[in-house]
Structure formats: structure tokens, C-alpha cells
Design a protein around this motif. Structure first.
Motif, PDB file in Angstrom:
ATOM      1  N   LYS A   1       0.793  -1.234   0.000  1.00  0.00           N
ATOM      2  CA  LYS A   1       0.000   0.000   0.000  1.00  0.00           C
ATOM      3  C   LYS A   1       0.829   1.289   0.000  1.00  0.00           C
ATOM      4  CE  LYS A   1      -3.981  -2.217   2.208  1.00  0.00           C
ATOM      5  NZ  LYS A   1      -4.767  -2.346   3.457  1.00  0.00           N
ATOM      6  N   PRO A   2       1.851   1.434   0.870  1.00  0.00           N
ATOM      7  CA  PRO A   2       2.582   2.712   0.849  1.00  0.00           C
ATOM      8  C   PRO A   2       3.297   2.977  -0.457  1.00  0.00           C
ATOM      9  CG  PRO A   2       3.583   1.156   2.399  1.00  0.00           C
ATOM     10  CD  PRO A   2       2.303   0.559   1.951  1.00  0.00           C
TER      11      PRO A   2
ATOM     12  N   GLY B   1       2.905   6.134  -2.976  1.00  0.00           N
ATOM     13  CA  GLY B   1       4.019   6.920  -3.504  1.00  0.00           C
ATOM     14  C   GLY B   1       3.920   7.126  -4.997  1.00  0.00           C
ATOM     15  N   GLN B   2       3.503   6.079  -5.728  1.00  0.00           N
ATOM     16  CA  GLN B   2       3.355   6.210  -7.176  1.00  0.00           C
ATOM     17  C   GLN B   2       2.224   7.169  -7.527  1.00  0.00           C
ATOM     18  OE1 GLN B   2       5.421   4.624  -9.583  1.00  0.00           O
ATOM     19  NE2 GLN B   2       4.443   6.236 -10.783  1.00  0.00           N
ATOM     20  N   ALA B   3       1.136   7.109  -6.763  1.00  0.00           N
ATOM     21  CA  ALA B   3       0.024   8.038  -7.002  1.00  0.00           C
ATOM     22  C   ALA B   3       0.481   9.478  -6.822  1.00  0.00           C
ATOM     23  CB  ALA B   3      -1.133   7.716  -6.054  1.00  0.00           C
TER      24      ALA B   3
ATOM     25  N   GLY C   1       0.561  14.280  -8.045  1.00  0.00           N
ATOM     26  CA  GLY C   1       0.881  15.361  -7.120  1.00  0.00           C
ATOM     27  C   GLY C   1       0.075  15.289  -5.839  1.00  0.00           C
ATOM     28  N   ARG C   2       0.558  15.979  -4.814  1.00  0.00           N
ATOM     29  CA  ARG C   2      -0.063  15.883  -3.489  1.00  0.00           C
ATOM     30  C   ARG C   2      -1.499  16.401  -3.479  1.00  0.00           C
ATOM     31  NH1 ARG C   2       5.219  17.752  -1.880  1.00  0.00           N
ATOM     32  NH2 ARG C   2       6.380  16.030  -0.909  1.00  0.00           N
ATOM     33  N   GLU C   3      -1.742  17.531  -4.093  1.00  0.00           N
ATOM     34  CA  GLU C   3      -3.067  18.152  -3.994  1.00  0.00           C
ATOM     35  C   GLU C   3      -4.156  17.221  -4.525  1.00  0.00           C
ATOM     36  OE1 GLU C   3      -5.449  22.236  -5.334  1.00  0.00           O
ATOM     37  OE2 GLU C   3      -3.333  21.988  -5.843  1.00  0.00           O
ATOM     38  N   HIS C   4      -3.905  16.623  -5.686  1.00  0.00           N
ATOM     39  CA  HIS C   4      -4.918  15.744  -6.275  1.00  0.00           C
ATOM     40  C   HIS C   4      -5.115  14.488  -5.429  1.00  0.00           C
ATOM     41  CE1 HIS C   4      -7.385  14.047  -9.501  1.00  0.00           C
ATOM     42  NE2 HIS C   4      -6.774  12.893  -9.252  1.00  0.00           N
TER      43      HIS C   4
ATOM     44  N   ARG D   1      10.726   9.582  -6.398  1.00  0.00           N
ATOM     45  CA  ARG D   1      11.403  10.870  -6.273  1.00  0.00           C
ATOM     46  C   ARG D   1      11.605  11.219  -4.799  1.00  0.00           C
ATOM     47  NH1 ARG D   1       7.897  12.820 -10.472  1.00  0.00           N
ATOM     48  NH2 ARG D   1       6.971  14.406  -9.116  1.00  0.00           N
ATOM     49  N   ALA D   2      12.759  11.762  -4.490  1.00  0.00           N
ATOM     50  CA  ALA D   2      13.133  12.028  -3.099  1.00  0.00           C
ATOM     51  C   ALA D   2      12.106  12.905  -2.392  1.00  0.00           C
ATOM     52  CB  ALA D   2      14.520  12.670  -3.045  1.00  0.00           C
ATOM     53  N   GLU D   3      11.465  13.809  -3.116  1.00  0.00           N
ATOM     54  CA  GLU D   3      10.530  14.735  -2.485  1.00  0.00           C
ATOM     55  C   GLU D   3       9.308  14.040  -1.894  1.00  0.00           C
ATOM     56  OE1 GLU D   3       8.058  17.071  -5.515  1.00  0.00           O
ATOM     57  OE2 GLU D   3       9.639  16.206  -6.774  1.00  0.00           O
TER      58      GLU D   3
END
Length: 337
Positions: free
Chosen positions: A84-85, A89-91, A96-99, A241-243
């Protein structure tokens, strides 16, 4: 029990105190806990009930790629909720975070992992690591059609493990045949617009991600990849990605151990994710990944021996991320293979 080492450097600690090498420690720990028979093999998915309850392995992989393992480290088993995690991460990478956070929240919940409840205010799943949230993130896997989405799903985990992985079709069909509660969750989320109308396809993706076959070494490599800012220490490939690594580790820390996540965070203090097949992935940021596999799970769905292993390592060597003096140093001394 030895006092925790203030450096957070497990290998340096074992050599300085004369308690033996890390290999000696893991061998002793494995031998002692192999007699622990707490818990039982999961049976709610018929294929899981066939697992040998006595299998047991511990693997540690450093961020420099060195590997130390004891027990049944090559035994294959299904990822289950440990997937799951990584899909979360792929999502994040795809949308992006907002979506993503518009579709799934990041709040811990005391409800069971397969609860049908959604957040009353937003109608979102509580977090990406309960079944509802994991179905929502599986729905976000991009692709022109189902085969492309399925291929992308496998590639996620191949970047993390550093090798080719496969679906366990028997496990997939077993999950699919018994997944009525997950279908109810998916239809409820579709009602609120949290997932798309390709419900059956998304559920198949979710069941497939849970059926991916790995071994204990794979778990530790996946953990070490997160410990290494998203770079697989075996292959050198950027798996995420590291972010976005902090997003994944944060949700593992707060929500990764089913409804014992709070006591795990308090007492063991490592980002981690368990699965009902008996695996646990734990991460010591900046140092290494820990993989433990033992199919006997406790009443909350976590490997009983796996929890005991992680608790002892954390307490003995001061690995809790909030331990006074923890600096997250990288491993300085060679593993003894």
C-alpha cells in the motif's frame, strides 16, 4: 539488555560493546524467537491459510547495499498490505499531493483496516493504508488500458526490489473470490466520487498488488530504498522521487501497523508496514531497511515474531526515530556475510 547507543549506528554499537557481530545477534534472535508460537496464520483469504506457520526470516539491508540475513530469507510470499505505501508513492508521483489528498486523507484511524467507514466531513478514506484508501490509490495508477496499468503496477515494485517480480495468480483469484467487502467499499467511494467508474478494473489492480510475490530480502531492500532517499541501494535506480519519500514514511509511521499503529510508534518508533501474510517492512531513515517474515499474525494482523524482532532491535540499539541523540548515521562497518 544493553543501554541504547547514542549514535544510532547499530553495527558500530555491536562492535564497541563486545556483544558480538550483528550476524551473531540476528542468529541468536532468530533462534530464540523461532520457538515463539504466538498468533496464527491468516485464514480469511483461503490461499493464505496454506502457509507454513513455522517459516521465519530476518534481513537487514544497508543504504550502501550490504545485506545480512538469517532464516528462510528466500521463501516467497504475497505482499498483501505491505504494497500500500508504495502504490501511494506512485500516485503522488503521477498526480501530485493536492490531487491525491483530494481522494484520500492522511489521518490515523482506530477502525479496522477493512472498515467501510469514510471521513464524515469529506467522504474520503481515512488514509492510504486502510483498504478503502488503498483502493483509492490503486484507482490512480495511470495507463491507457488495464494491461498497461497492470504492467506499471509491477514496475513499481521491480524498482524497489531491484529484480523481476510476479503475481501469484492463486492468491489473486483467492482474494478476488472473497473480496466482497472490498467491493462494497469501492462502490461506496464511487458514490462519493472518490474513485472512477472503472470499479472492477481498479479492484483487480488492488487484488493483484496484494498478490505480488516477494521474499524477506525484497522487504529489506524496499525499506532500504526508502531509507536511501528513494534510491535502490542494490541497483542505484531511483524508485521514487526524493521529495515524496517523506510522504510515504510519514504515513507508514502513523498508520502502518493496522490499529496498533499508535503503540508501535510509541514503543518501537520506526516507519513500518505489515501484511497479513506475515511480513513487516521497517525503515531506519538514513541507515537501513529491516525485513521480517513469519506467518503467525497477532489479533491485530501483525506478525507476532516480526513485532518482537523490531522491538528488540529498536530498544537495544536506540533506533526509535525520536530517541535522544539519534542522528541517523549511515552504517560504517561491513556486514559479515
Amino acid at each position: 539488555m544493553d543501554a541504547p547507543d547514542s549514535s544510532g549506528d547499530l553495527l558500530a554499537h555491536t562492535h564497541r560493546t563486545g556483544t558480538g557481530t550483528l550476524r551473531d545477534l540476528l542468529s541468536e534472535l532468530h533462534g530464540r524467537l523461532a520457538t515463539m508460537n504466538d498468533g496464527s496464520v491468516a485464514t480469511y483469504i483461503p490461499e493464505l491459510a496454506k502457509m507454513d506457520a513455522d517459516l521465519f526470516a530476518i534481513t537487514i539491508v544497508g543504504i550502501d547495499g550490504r545485506v545480512l540475513e538469517v532464516g528462510d530469507a528466500a521463501q516467497l510470499f504475497s505482499l498483501q498490505s505491505m504494497s500500500k505505501p508504495f502504490v501511494f508513492g506512485q500516485a503522488l508521483e503521477d498526480h501530485g499531493r493536492e490531487h491525491v489528498l483530494g481522494k484520500v486523507n492522511v489521518e490515523p484511524t482506530g477502525e479496522a483496516f477493512n472498515s467501510i467507514l469514510l471521513d464524515e466531513q469529506t467522504n474520503r478514506p481515512f488514509n492510504p493504508l486502510v483498504n478503502a484508501g488503498a483502493i483509492a490509490t490503486a484507482d490512480l495508477i495511470d495507463g491507457r488500458d488495464f494491461p498497461e496499468r497492470l504492467t506499471r503496477l509491477l514496475k513499481i515494485f521491480e524498482r524497489y526490489t531491484g529484480r523481476t517480480v510476479h503475481f501469484d495468480n492463486s492468491m489473486f483469484y483467492s482474494e478476488r473470490a472473497t473480496g466482497h467487502r472490498n467491493r462494497a467499499i469501492a462502490h461506496l467511494m464511487r458514490n462519493f466520487g472518490m474513485i472512477s467508474d472503472r470499479i472492477d478494473e481498479t479492484l483487480d489492480l488492488y487484488f493483484q498488488q496484494c498478490s505480488i510475490q516477494v521474499n524477506c530480502r525484497d522487504l529489506a531492500v524496499m525499506g532500504a530504498t526508502l531509507a536511501n532517499a528513494g534510491v535502490n541501494p542494490i541497483t542505484g535506480e531511483q524508485a521514487i522521487r526524493a521529495e515524496y519519500v517523506k510522504d510515504v514514511l510519514s504515513i507508514m509511521f502513523t498508520c502502518g501497523m493496522y490499529d496498533s499503529a499508535g503503540s508501535w510508534a510509541y514503543g518501537i518508533g520506526l516507519p513500518a508496514k505489515s501484511g497479513v501474510s506475515g511480513g513487516i517492512i521497517a525503515v531506519v531513515p538514513g541507515q537501513f531497511g529491516i525485513g521480517v517474515f513469519s506467518p503467525r499474525i497477532d489479533a491485530r494482523g501483525n506478525s507476532a515474531r516480526g513485532v518482537a524482532v523490531c522491538r528488540e532491535l529498536s530498544q537495544r540499539y536506540g533506533l526509535h526515530v525520536f530517541e535522544a541523540g539519534f542522528r541517523g548515521k549511515t552504517l560504517k562497518e561491513d556486514f559479515e556475510n
